[in-house]
Design an enzyme around this catalytic site. Structure first.
Site, mmCIF file in Angstrom:
data_model
loop_
_atom_site.group_PDB
_atom_site.id
_atom_site.type_symbol
_atom_site.label_atom_id
_atom_site.label_comp_id
_atom_site.label_asym_id
_atom_site.label_seq_id
_atom_site.Cartn_x
_atom_site.Cartn_y
_atom_site.Cartn_z
ATOM 1 N N ASP A 90 0.900 -1.140 0.000
ATOM 2 C CA ASP A 90 0.000 0.000 0.000
ATOM 3 C C ASP A 90 0.947 1.199 0.000
ATOM 4 O O ASP A 90 1.579 1.486 1.025
ATOM 5 C CB ASP A 90 -0.877 0.006 1.262
ATOM 6 C CG ASP A 90 -1.781 1.224 1.300
ATOM 7 O OD1 ASP A 90 -1.349 2.299 0.831
ATOM 8 O OD2 ASP A 90 -2.899 1.121 1.806
ATOM 9 N N HIS A 91 1.080 1.867 -1.145
ATOM 10 C CA HIS A 91 2.173 2.842 -1.246
ATOM 11 C C HIS A 91 1.997 4.013 -0.270
ATOM 12 O O HIS A 91 2.962 4.699 0.052
ATOM 13 C CB HIS A 91 2.389 3.315 -2.688
ATOM 14 C CG HIS A 91 1.403 4.323 -3.175
ATOM 15 N ND1 HIS A 91 0.160 3.976 -3.651
ATOM 16 C CD2 HIS A 91 1.461 5.676 -3.268
ATOM 17 C CE1 HIS A 91 -0.489 5.070 -4.012
ATOM 18 N NE2 HIS A 91 0.273 6.120 -3.783
ATOM 19 N N HIS B 238 -5.852 2.584 1.125
ATOM 20 C CA HIS B 238 -5.015 3.685 1.616
ATOM 21 C C HIS B 238 -5.647 4.395 2.823
ATOM 22 O O HIS B 238 -5.010 4.609 3.844
ATOM 23 C CB HIS B 238 -4.811 4.741 0.522
ATOM 24 C CG HIS B 238 -4.212 4.204 -0.740
ATOM 25 N ND1 HIS B 238 -3.185 3.294 -0.750
ATOM 26 C CD2 HIS B 238 -4.485 4.459 -2.049
ATOM 27 C CE1 HIS B 238 -2.854 3.017 -2.002
ATOM 28 N NE2 HIS B 238 -3.628 3.705 -2.802
HETATM 29 C C1 BG6 Z 1 -3.620 4.575 -6.385
HETATM 30 C C2 BG6 Z 1 -4.974 4.643 -7.025
HETATM 31 O O1 BG6 Z 1 -3.541 3.495 -5.498
HETATM 32 O O2 BG6 Z 1 -3.383 5.777 -5.667
HETATM 33 C C3 BG6 Z 1 -5.079 5.841 -7.958
HETATM 34 O O3 BG6 Z 1 -5.214 3.451 -7.757
HETATM 35 C C4 BG6 Z 1 -4.722 7.102 -7.220
HETATM 36 O O4 BG6 Z 1 -6.378 5.940 -8.516
HETATM 37 C C5 BG6 Z 1 -3.392 6.940 -6.493
HETATM 38 O O5 BG6 Z 1 -4.635 8.150 -8.168
HETATM 39 C C6 BG6 Z 1 -3.139 8.125 -5.588
HETATM 40 O O6 BG6 Z 1 -1.838 8.062 -5.106
HETATM 41 P P1 BG6 Z 1 -1.105 9.377 -4.623
HETATM 42 O O7 BG6 Z 1 0.178 8.873 -4.049
HETATM 43 O O8 BG6 Z 1 -0.943 10.262 -5.824
HETATM 44 O O9 BG6 Z 1 -2.001 10.006 -3.607
#
Ligand code: BG6
Length: 518
Positions: A210-211, A273
């Site tokens: 989960d980045h 997230h």
């Molecule tokens: C991803 C989603 O996990 O996270 C995308 O699939 C989203 O739809 C993205 O745009 C958002 O990541 P960040 O790091 O730009 O907030």
């Protein structure tokens, strides 16, 4: 603003006492990393740049190899050229691939053009990995990174198992499986995927990405709470009025309409997230920093959230879909006009839910979660709003006395701000809200490393702390299921119900009147 301790040194570099004496980042074990889906978008934008950046920062082991495994036709040299082009595009200036460093890195890259259903291609992969172990000293340590479209995950796992590439069959080193999100598309499919995985890979070898958990300010939530004494005593139902968690974007679905129209904001952002952020804010202190002690607390707090009954879904959620509007002064089209999206799509591009945590600490404190695309501003933040003062005697009653608020800023600003009330200088007792504002970049004098760099490094180091354990993933699906199913089974005839570039649908303010302005 907290003053920056960064001072310019005579040689032009920045000296920062906050970073003095820190040990340098640990280099990871030797390994081969295999990227399934290496011709895809995530690989070129995030994964490859993260690995190359580790090389630049000296945190990648010298004994390293990268294998791309995907459908698009390349030979090894063709794929190396492809990688160079992507790095030229996606690495920042000053970090583009060049010279000896790139030459050495590129020699360690190879590629297999593959059909994920063809056993022979997995045998070829096995041969490649064994020869890498000999040629590049990667010591029998292997990472399989699933970054294909999710429907292919189960097939790849089965094929790895059948080819003897699972951890039990590896006698010389370790084998780890990194799984991109989404982990399933609903509770049932997530359970099915888990059953397939656990036949071949024990939980100790599975790294569910989960980045958001790799973002620095997200990691700092635990430090804020558990490396300080001043916050924990008030971090509970006696002092906290509510908590709101926002992950708002200005982007639309871009080229991902085909995926997104089957996903929606609830699946794409809230289930993973945003729920993970909630777990970090609300969990109890872990008994140690061991990965499983932390992950057990996260699971425990999610267990204390009960899924809303189906007949209460309307009262605890709000959904929206963007219509045409404008972002940064430029007109943008509505969701239903995006490529690969059904012209009468019922998919939500905005989701808000209210969760209650039924435990001693949080009983009665609502947690509001929201996420959406094409909103007024890109911002991810957690806002803890404290209770109002019990009695006011200041001023003539015309000044609002706002509740104290702690804002954990995740992006684009990274920092922590505390809102409190202060007397306006002068003879009258006027009260205004002011902020104490800490910013990581200014404070520590460095830019936070990208989330993927941290997470891939942790997978190489064997540290599962920032990866989601299966029990928490399952629980996050369970909690969201009534809302998910209700939305899926009932058409929202008000869609599109917010214009691109705005605060979202009016239903969100009906759910909660105090969202922070985007
Ligand atoms: C991803 C989603 O996990 O996270 C995308 O699939 C989203 O739809 C993205 O745009 C958002 O990541 P960040 O790091 O730009 O907030």
């Amino acid at each position: 603003m907290i003053n920056s301790p960064v001072q310019a040194q005579g040689d032009g570099t920045a000296f920062n006492p906050l970073r003095e004496g820190l040990p340098s980042d640990r280099i990871t074990d030797p390994c081969t990393i295999v990227f399934f889906g290496a011709s895809g978008d995530l690989f070129k934008r995030m994964l490859l740049p993260a690995v190359y950046s580790m090389r630049l920062h000296g945190t990648l082991p010298t004994d390293f190899a990268l294998v791309g495994f995907s459908r698009t036709q390349y030979d090894d040299d063709g794929f190396r050229n492809y990688c160079k082009e992507q790095l030229d595009t996606f690495m920042p200036d000053g970090q583009k691939p060049q010279g000896q460093l790139w030459d050495d890195f590129s020699q360690r890259i190879s590629y297999i053009t593959a059909d994920f259903k063809d056993t022979r291609h997995f045998q070829a992969l096995k041969g490649r990995i064994e020869s890498n172990d000999k040629q590049f000293g990667t010591a029998g340590n292997h990472i399989f990174y699933l970054s294909t479209p999710p429907p292919v995950f189960p097939e790849i796992v089965k094929q790895l198992h059948a080819a003897g590439l699972d951890p039990h069959s590896n006698e010389s080193g370790w084998t780890r499986l990194v799984v991109e999100k989404p982990f399933g598309t609903d509770l049932e499919s997530a359970r099915a995927l888990q059953r397939t995985i656990e036949r071949a890979f024990p939980e100790s070898s599975v790294y569910r990405i989960d980045h958001y958990l790799g973002k620095e300010p997200v990691q700092d939530i635990m430090a804020l709470r558990f490396a300080n004494t001043i916050f924990e005593p008030i971090w509970n139902r006696n002092y906290v009025q509510n908590v709101q968690i926002t992950a708002a974007e200005t982007l639309g679905v871009e080229e991902r309409g085909g995926y997104y129209d089957h996903a929606g904001a609830l699946r794409d952002m809230i289930q993973n997230h945003v729920t993970n952020l909630l777990a970090l804010v609300a969990m109890e202190p872990p008994i140690s920093s061991a990965a499983d002690d932390i992950r057990s607390e996260k699971y425990k707090v999610l267990s204390a959230i009960s899924a809303p009954p189906f007949d209460e879904v309307g009262a605890v959620s709000a959904r929206g879909q963007y219509g045409p509007g404008s972002i940064d002064g430029k007109p943008v089209k509505g969701y239903r006009q995006e490529d690969d999206v059904a012209p009468d799509s019922n998919t939500e591009t905005f989701a808000a839910v209210k969760y209650e945590i039924n435990n001693w600490r949080w009983a009665g404190v609502p947690f509001y979660l929201r996420s959406g695309k094409r909103l007024a501003r890109k911002v991810s933040e957690i806002v803890v709003t404290f209770k109002a003062i019990p009695h006011r005697f200041y001023g003539d009653g015309t000044d609002a006395i706002d509740a104290n608020m702690l804002v954990i800023k995740i992006q684009p600003d990274e920092g922590i701000a505390m809102r409190f009330e202060a007397k306006v200088p002068g003879p009258k007792d006027h009260i205004r809200s002011v902020y104490m504002d800490f910013n990581y970049g200014v404070g520590f004098g460095v830019q936070s490393p990208p989330a993927y760099e941290r997470l891939i490094g942790d997978a190489m180091r064997g540290d599962q702390t920032l990866f989601t354990r299966w029990d928490a993933v399952e629980r996050a699906w369970e909690i969201v299921t009534p809302v998910l199913e209700t939305w899926q089974n009932t058409k929202d005839f008000t869609f599109p119900n917010y214009a691109a570039g705005t605060q979202g649908p009016s239903g969100a303010s009906a759910l909660f009147g105090d969202w922070r302005q985007l």
